[in-house]
Design a protein around this motif. Structure first.
Motif, PDB file in Angstrom:
ATOM      1  N   CYS A 108       0.834  -1.203   0.000  1.00 26.47           N
ATOM      2  CA  CYS A 108       0.000   0.000   0.000  1.00 26.47           C
ATOM      3  C   CYS A 108       0.872   1.258   0.000  1.00 26.47           C
ATOM      4  O   CYS A 108       1.019   1.931   1.037  1.00 26.47           O
ATOM      5  CB  CYS A 108      -0.894   0.015   1.239  1.00 26.47           C
ATOM      6  SG  CYS A 108      -1.894  -1.463   1.499  1.00 26.47           S
ATOM      7  N   PRO A 109       1.475   1.593  -1.127  1.00 27.97           N
ATOM      8  CA  PRO A 109       2.311   2.790  -1.156  1.00 27.97           C
ATOM      9  C   PRO A 109       1.528   4.034  -0.748  1.00 27.97           C
ATOM     10  O   PRO A 109       0.339   4.170  -1.053  1.00 27.97           O
ATOM     11  CB  PRO A 109       2.741   2.877  -2.631  1.00 27.97           C
ATOM     12  CG  PRO A 109       2.606   1.485  -3.150  1.00 27.97           C
ATOM     13  CD  PRO A 109       1.431   0.908  -2.424  1.00 27.97           C
ATOM     14  N   GLY A 110       2.192   4.922  -0.042  1.00 24.81           N
ATOM     15  CA  GLY A 110       1.526   6.135   0.428  1.00 24.81           C
ATOM     16  C   GLY A 110       1.240   7.120  -0.683  1.00 24.81           C
ATOM     17  O   GLY A 110       1.778   7.020  -1.797  1.00 24.81           O
ATOM     18  N   PRO A 111       0.395   8.102  -0.397  1.00 19.97           N
ATOM     19  CA  PRO A 111      -0.001   9.080  -1.429  1.00 19.97           C
ATOM     20  C   PRO A 111       1.153   9.950  -1.899  1.00 19.97           C
ATOM     21  O   PRO A 111       1.035  10.632  -2.921  1.00 19.97           O
ATOM     22  CB  PRO A 111      -1.082   9.906  -0.720  1.00 19.97           C
ATOM     23  CG  PRO A 111      -0.809   9.727   0.737  1.00 19.97           C
ATOM     24  CD  PRO A 111      -0.268   8.346   0.888  1.00 19.97           C
ATOM     25  N   THR A 142       1.483 -12.950  -7.683  1.00 23.66           N
ATOM     26  CA  THR A 142       1.089 -11.754  -6.949  1.00 23.66           C
ATOM     27  C   THR A 142      -0.413 -11.638  -7.045  1.00 23.66           C
ATOM     28  O   THR A 142      -1.017 -12.085  -8.027  1.00 23.66           O
ATOM     29  CB  THR A 142       1.795 -10.495  -7.483  1.00 23.66           C
ATOM     30  OG1 THR A 142       1.620  -9.416  -6.551  1.00 23.66           O
ATOM     31  CG2 THR A 142       1.258 -10.074  -8.849  1.00 23.66           C
ATOM     32  N   GLU A 143      -1.032 -11.065  -6.028  1.00 22.21           N
ATOM     33  CA  GLU A 143      -2.495 -11.078  -5.957  1.00 22.21           C
ATOM     34  C   GLU A 143      -3.086  -9.686  -5.879  1.00 22.21           C
ATOM     35  O   GLU A 143      -2.470  -8.754  -5.363  1.00 22.21           O
ATOM     36  CB  GLU A 143      -2.965 -11.886  -4.748  1.00 22.21           C
ATOM     37  CG  GLU A 143      -2.612 -11.286  -3.401  1.00 22.21           C
ATOM     38  CD  GLU A 143      -3.138 -12.094  -2.229  1.00 22.21           C
ATOM     39  OE1 GLU A 143      -4.338 -12.435  -2.224  1.00 22.21           O
ATOM     40  OE2 GLU A 143      -2.351 -12.372  -1.305  1.00 22.21           O
ATOM     41  N   ASP A 156      -5.639  -3.999  -7.148  1.00 20.22           N
ATOM     42  CA  ASP A 156      -6.931  -4.300  -6.535  1.00 20.22           C
ATOM     43  C   ASP A 156      -7.935  -4.977  -7.464  1.00 20.22           C
ATOM     44  O   ASP A 156      -9.073  -5.213  -7.072  1.00 20.22           O
ATOM     45  CB  ASP A 156      -7.556  -3.030  -5.941  1.00 20.22           C
ATOM     46  CG  ASP A 156      -7.757  -1.918  -6.972  1.00 20.22           C
ATOM     47  OD1 ASP A 156      -7.460  -2.143  -8.164  1.00 20.22           O
ATOM     48  OD2 ASP A 156      -8.207  -0.828  -6.571  1.00 20.22           O
ATOM     49  N   THR A 157      -7.538  -5.303  -8.697  1.00 15.01           N
ATOM     50  CA  THR A 157      -8.424  -6.019  -9.617  1.00 15.01           C
ATOM     51  C   THR A 157      -7.604  -7.057 -10.382  1.00 15.01           C
ATOM     52  O   THR A 157      -6.365  -6.974 -10.456  1.00 15.01           O
ATOM     53  CB  THR A 157      -9.074  -5.078 -10.652  1.00 15.01           C
ATOM     54  OG1 THR A 157      -8.055  -4.520 -11.488  1.00 15.01           O
ATOM     55  CG2 THR A 157      -9.876  -3.970  -9.975  1.00 15.01           C
ATOM     56  N   HIS A 181     -11.384 -11.573  -2.222  1.00 15.77           N
ATOM     57  CA  HIS A 181     -11.041 -10.209  -2.638  1.00 15.77           C
ATOM     58  C   HIS A 181     -11.745  -9.820  -3.936  1.00 15.77           C
ATOM     59  O   HIS A 181     -12.242  -8.692  -4.069  1.00 15.77           O
ATOM     60  CB  HIS A 181      -9.530 -10.088  -2.827  1.00 15.77           C
ATOM     61  CG  HIS A 181      -8.753 -10.183  -1.551  1.00 15.77           C
ATOM     62  ND1 HIS A 181      -8.968  -9.347  -0.479  1.00 15.77           N
ATOM     63  CD2 HIS A 181      -7.744 -11.024  -1.172  1.00 15.77           C
ATOM     64  CE1 HIS A 181      -8.137  -9.651   0.498  1.00 15.77           C
ATOM     65  NE2 HIS A 181      -7.376 -10.667   0.105  1.00 15.77           N
ATOM     66  N   MET A 182     -11.802 -10.755  -4.888  1.00 15.54           N
ATOM     67  CA  MET A 182     -12.371 -10.400  -6.180  1.00 15.54           C
ATOM     68  C   MET A 182     -13.894 -10.343  -6.167  1.00 15.54           C
ATOM     69  O   MET A 182     -14.486  -9.617  -6.968  1.00 15.54           O
ATOM     70  CB  MET A 182     -11.860 -11.352  -7.258  1.00 15.54           C
ATOM     71  CG  MET A 182     -10.370 -11.196  -7.529  1.00 15.54           C
ATOM     72  SD  MET A 182      -9.896  -9.484  -7.998  1.00 15.54           S
ATOM     73  CE  MET A 182      -9.495  -8.735  -6.391  1.00 15.54           C
TER      74      MET A 182
END
Length: 259
Positions: A108-111, A142-143, A156-157, A181-182
């Motif tokens: 989750c890289p930051g903004p 990787t998911e 995320d998809t 998740h999906m």
């Protein structure tokens, strides 16, 4: 017939970690997953797996601070050296445990980080992991992860996961497809599985909402499992859910499906 694996980081928590392979075998699983098998000597895990007669279907590359709510390693510019150290650690353990696949969590890289630069960073890191672990005979996956549970998760998809492995351009990369998740992010699970089967290296599942066992939520698992039976998928399908009771009491979904 589907081959199921049990995720020992979420199932069989009623017993100590190194006793979980045997518990999974007694419950009918012939493979297991361990998210991060780094808290015990690899030889102890190996002995527990061999004694139980199960194989290791999947583990993860160490993900830095991700599980504690941080950004992780794989997609954060500037953390490439730490990621390579994590891959080296995973490779050392994988040489002993021989997992079928090793998963890289994008994080989750930051903004403060540009998305395109993060995707380039992730692609480069995936290619590195794919080469190192591929040389040892393991696949790398990787998911995509839902952004309800994990806000800002970079991938995320299904399409996003496929795009980043295309960007990496290494033949030893496939996606890990997680039904839980999906379902949250895009639905249409059966069509997606059929469309992308050749590019899926591992599958995991839990029902939604709640991330509990099949039958507690909205996914119609009999139909999904029947569709998987018909596909030329040769990997494991991992139970990665939060049991609503004792693990052994949440396995009705396995009835008639043991190989």
């Amino acid at each position: 017939m589907i081959r199921f694996s049990a995720n020992l980081s979420m199932l069989f928590l009623e017993v100590p970690e190194l006793e979980r392979p045997a518990a999974a075998r007694r419950a009918g699983f012939d493979a297991v997953e361990v998210q991060f098998p780094y808290d015990h000597e690899a030889a102890r895990w190996r002995d527990a797996l061999h004694a139980a007669g199960v194989e290791l279907a999947l583990c993860n590359v160490p993900a830095g601070d991700l599980m504690a709510g941080g950004q992780g390693l794989a997609a954060v510019p500037g953390r490439e050296a730490a990621f390579r150290e994590a891959v080296a650690q995973a490779a050392k353990v994988a040489q002993v445990l021989r997992p079928r696949n090793v998963n890289v969590l994008a994080g989750c890289p930051g903004p403060e980080h540009d998305r395109e630069r993060c995707l380039d960073t992730l692609a480069g890191n995936l290619a590195h992991a794919a080469q190192v672990l591929g040389d040892l005979g393991m696949g790398v996956v990787t998911e995509a992860v839902n952004t309800v549970d994990r806000p800002r998760y970079l991938i995320d998809t299904t399409r996003a996961a496929l795009d980043v492995i295309d960007r990496a351009g290494h033949p030893n990369l496939r996606i890990q497809y997680d039904l839980y998740h999906m379902q949250i992010m895009e639905g249409d699970l059966i069509r997606s599985l059929r469309t992308h089967c050749a590019r899926i290296g591992h599958i995991q599942f839990a029902d939604t909402p709640g991330r509990h066992e099949p039958g507690t939520g909205e996914i119609h698992f009999p139909n999904v499992f029947a569709a998987l039976d018909e596909l030329p998928y040769d990997g494991f399908v991992g139970a990665e859910y939060v049991p609503t009771g004792r693990t052994e009491d949440t396995l009705a979904w396995m009835a008639g499906r043991r190989r």
